[in-house]
Design a protein around this motif. Structure first.
Motif, short mmCIF file in Angstrom:
data_model
loop_
_atom_site.label_atom_id
_atom_site.label_comp_id
_atom_site.label_asym_id
_atom_site.label_seq_id
_atom_site.Cartn_x
_atom_site.Cartn_y
_atom_site.Cartn_z
N LYS A 132 24.88 11.60 -45.62
CA LYS A 132 26.20 11.77 -45.01
C LYS A 132 26.55 10.45 -44.33
O LYS A 132 25.69 9.90 -43.61
N SER A 133 27.77 9.97 -44.53
CA SER A 133 28.11 8.65 -44.03
C SER A 133 27.83 8.47 -42.54
O SER A 133 28.30 9.27 -41.71
N MET A 134 27.06 7.46 -42.21
CA MET A 134 26.76 7.05 -40.83
C MET A 134 26.07 8.12 -39.97
O MET A 134 26.14 8.11 -38.75
N VAL A 135 25.36 9.06 -40.67
CA VAL A 135 24.63 10.10 -39.95
C VAL A 135 23.18 10.09 -40.42
O VAL A 135 22.91 9.97 -41.62
N CYS A 136 22.25 10.25 -39.47
CA CYS A 136 20.84 10.21 -39.82
C CYS A 136 20.42 11.45 -40.61
O CYS A 136 20.67 12.58 -40.17
N ASP A 137 19.76 11.28 -41.74
CA ASP A 137 19.28 12.40 -42.57
C ASP A 137 18.22 13.21 -41.81
O ASP A 137 18.07 14.41 -42.02
N VAL A 138 17.46 12.53 -40.94
CA VAL A 138 16.32 13.19 -40.31
C VAL A 138 16.74 14.05 -39.12
O VAL A 138 16.35 15.21 -39.01
N CYS A 139 17.59 13.49 -38.22
CA CYS A 139 17.86 14.23 -36.97
C CYS A 139 19.35 14.44 -36.70
O CYS A 139 19.69 15.07 -35.70
N GLY A 140 20.21 13.90 -37.56
CA GLY A 140 21.65 14.18 -37.41
C GLY A 140 22.37 13.31 -36.39
O GLY A 140 23.58 13.46 -36.19
N HIS A 141 21.68 12.39 -35.72
CA HIS A 141 22.37 11.49 -34.79
C HIS A 141 23.14 10.42 -35.56
O HIS A 141 22.87 10.17 -36.74
N ALA A 142 24.04 9.75 -34.84
CA ALA A 142 24.84 8.69 -35.48
C ALA A 142 23.97 7.47 -35.78
O ALA A 142 22.98 7.22 -35.08
N LEU A 143 24.35 6.73 -36.82
CA LEU A 143 23.65 5.48 -37.11
C LEU A 143 24.32 4.34 -36.36
O LEU A 143 25.51 4.41 -36.05
N SER A 144 23.54 3.31 -36.05
CA SER A 144 24.13 2.14 -35.39
C SER A 144 23.39 0.87 -35.82
O SER A 144 22.35 0.95 -36.48
N ARG A 145 23.92 -0.27 -35.41
CA ARG A 145 23.28 -1.55 -35.69
C ARG A 145 22.30 -1.87 -34.57
O ARG A 145 22.54 -1.51 -33.42
N ARG A 146 21.22 -2.56 -34.88
CA ARG A 146 20.33 -3.04 -33.83
C ARG A 146 20.94 -4.26 -33.16
O ARG A 146 21.57 -5.07 -33.82
N LYS A 147 20.71 -4.37 -31.83
CA LYS A 147 21.32 -5.49 -31.10
C LYS A 147 20.79 -6.83 -31.60
O LYS A 147 21.46 -7.84 -31.53
N ASP A 148 19.54 -6.83 -32.09
CA ASP A 148 18.97 -8.10 -32.55
C ASP A 148 19.27 -8.36 -34.04
O ASP A 148 18.74 -9.29 -34.61
N ASP A 149 20.14 -7.56 -34.64
CA ASP A 149 20.57 -7.85 -36.01
C ASP A 149 21.89 -8.62 -36.01
O ASP A 149 22.74 -8.45 -36.88
N GLU A 150 22.05 -9.45 -35.03
CA GLU A 150 23.22 -10.31 -34.93
C GLU A 150 22.72 -11.72 -35.29
O GLU A 150 21.53 -12.01 -35.11
N GLU A 151 23.61 -12.55 -35.84
CA GLU A 151 23.18 -13.80 -36.50
C GLU A 151 22.20 -14.66 -35.69
O GLU A 151 21.14 -15.05 -36.19
N ASN A 152 22.54 -14.93 -34.42
CA ASN A 152 21.67 -15.82 -33.62
C ASN A 152 20.29 -15.22 -33.41
O ASN A 152 19.29 -15.91 -33.45
N ALA A 153 20.28 -13.91 -33.16
CA ALA A 153 18.98 -13.25 -32.90
C ALA A 153 18.15 -13.20 -34.17
O ALA A 153 16.93 -13.37 -34.13
#
Ligand code: AP5
Ligand code: MG
Length: 234
Positions: free
Chosen positions: A158-179
């Motif tokens: 389901k778009s942007m929803v976790c298959d395992v627990c149903g919470h919303a998906l998000s980006r990790r803070k350290d997945d930004e270019e500089n990090a």
């Protein structure tokens, strides 16, 4: 005494798939996984004292202190030894100081276990692509990993929803270019020293190998099982 628990150490750059491969091992083989990154993010989400101390380092892609992370890992290992067939370390050790501390621990607590060190090989170009498409479950107790890459088998149902627990998906803070750049730089600074440490270790026998992870996950998983002799008499 054989602890009955083997140890698999994954050495691989950000985005190599350490977490994704570990998840297959826990789901299909009954192993336990420790992701030191997940553990750090749990502390931050729960706003513990440790979480407050490490928040900045994690966000900016720097390492947290050797002593803090080593203590977390040894405490966790103590609870697993003897209770599961194997444990998989996803993201530890990352420095020689951590490898030396773990080596001391293994000599005392896991002297007759098999210790595998597997280096995951992937190009920087693919790392950047993978991290650009990665989303994780925002529930810090779950942190399941997905890829929104076109045609990927790792897309959530389901778009942007976790298959395992149903919470919303998000980006990790350290997945930004500089990090990402900082994480790669730090990884590259330590990788060769770590591999040399394991190849030349005198007191503990480390079974060192390499895995090409620029392939589909099921194929990687099959090869990992062969490397650690799963399915063979040990
Ligand atoms: P950590 O969370 O461990 O981050 P990392 O090492 O940068 O690795 P990642 O989690 O980003 O990547 P991964 O290899 O797990 O790949 P994944 O499976 O997600 O550590 C974060 C921070 O915590 C560190 O920067 C540091 O601050 C701190 N820390 C942690 N350990 C520490 C230590 N020992 N000492 C000091 N500080 C420490 O996969 C990536 C993406 O690719 C996903 O989207 C996935 O779906 C996709 N994918 C995976 N495999 C495949 C495949 N075969 N084909 C296609 N796509 C794939
Ligand atoms: Mg990970």
């Amino acid at each position: 005494m054989n602890s009955g628990t083997d140890l698999i150490i994954l050495i691989g750059p950000p985005g190599a798939g350490k977490g994704s491969v570990s998840e297959l091992c826990t789901r299909h083989l009954g192993w336990m996984q420790l992701s030191t990154g997940n553990l750090c993010r749990k502390h931050i989400a729960a706003q513990t004292e440790i979480g407050k101390q490490i928040d900045f380092a994690i966000k900016s892609g720097k390492l947290v202190s050797d002593s803090l992370v080593t203590e977390m890992v040894e405490g966790w290992l103590n609870n697993q030894i003897g209770n599961v067939p194997a444990v998989i370390l996803d993201g530890f050790p990352r420095t020689i100081a951590q490898a030396q501390a773990l080596d001391e621990f293994l000599k005392i607590k896991m002297q007759s276990s098999k210790i595998y060190v597997i280096r995951l090989r992937i190009s920087d170009e693919n790392i950047v692509l993978r991290l650009g498409d990665r989303y994780i479950c925002s529930n810090s107790e779950c942190q399941a990993v997905y890829s929104l890459s076109k045609g990927s088998k790792l897309i959530p149902q389901k778009s942007m929803v976790c298959d395992v627990c149903g919470h919303a998906l998000s980006r990790r803070k350290d997945d930004e270019e500089n990090a990402i750049r900082e994480r790669l730089h730090i990884y590259n600074k330590h990788e060769q020293d770590l591999l040399n440490f394991y190849k030349n270790a005198k007191n503990t026998q480390y079974l060192v190998s390499e895995l090409n992870v620029e392939r589909a996950l099921p194929e990687i998983f099959e090869d990992l099982k062969k490397l650690v002799g799963v399915g063979l008499d040990k």
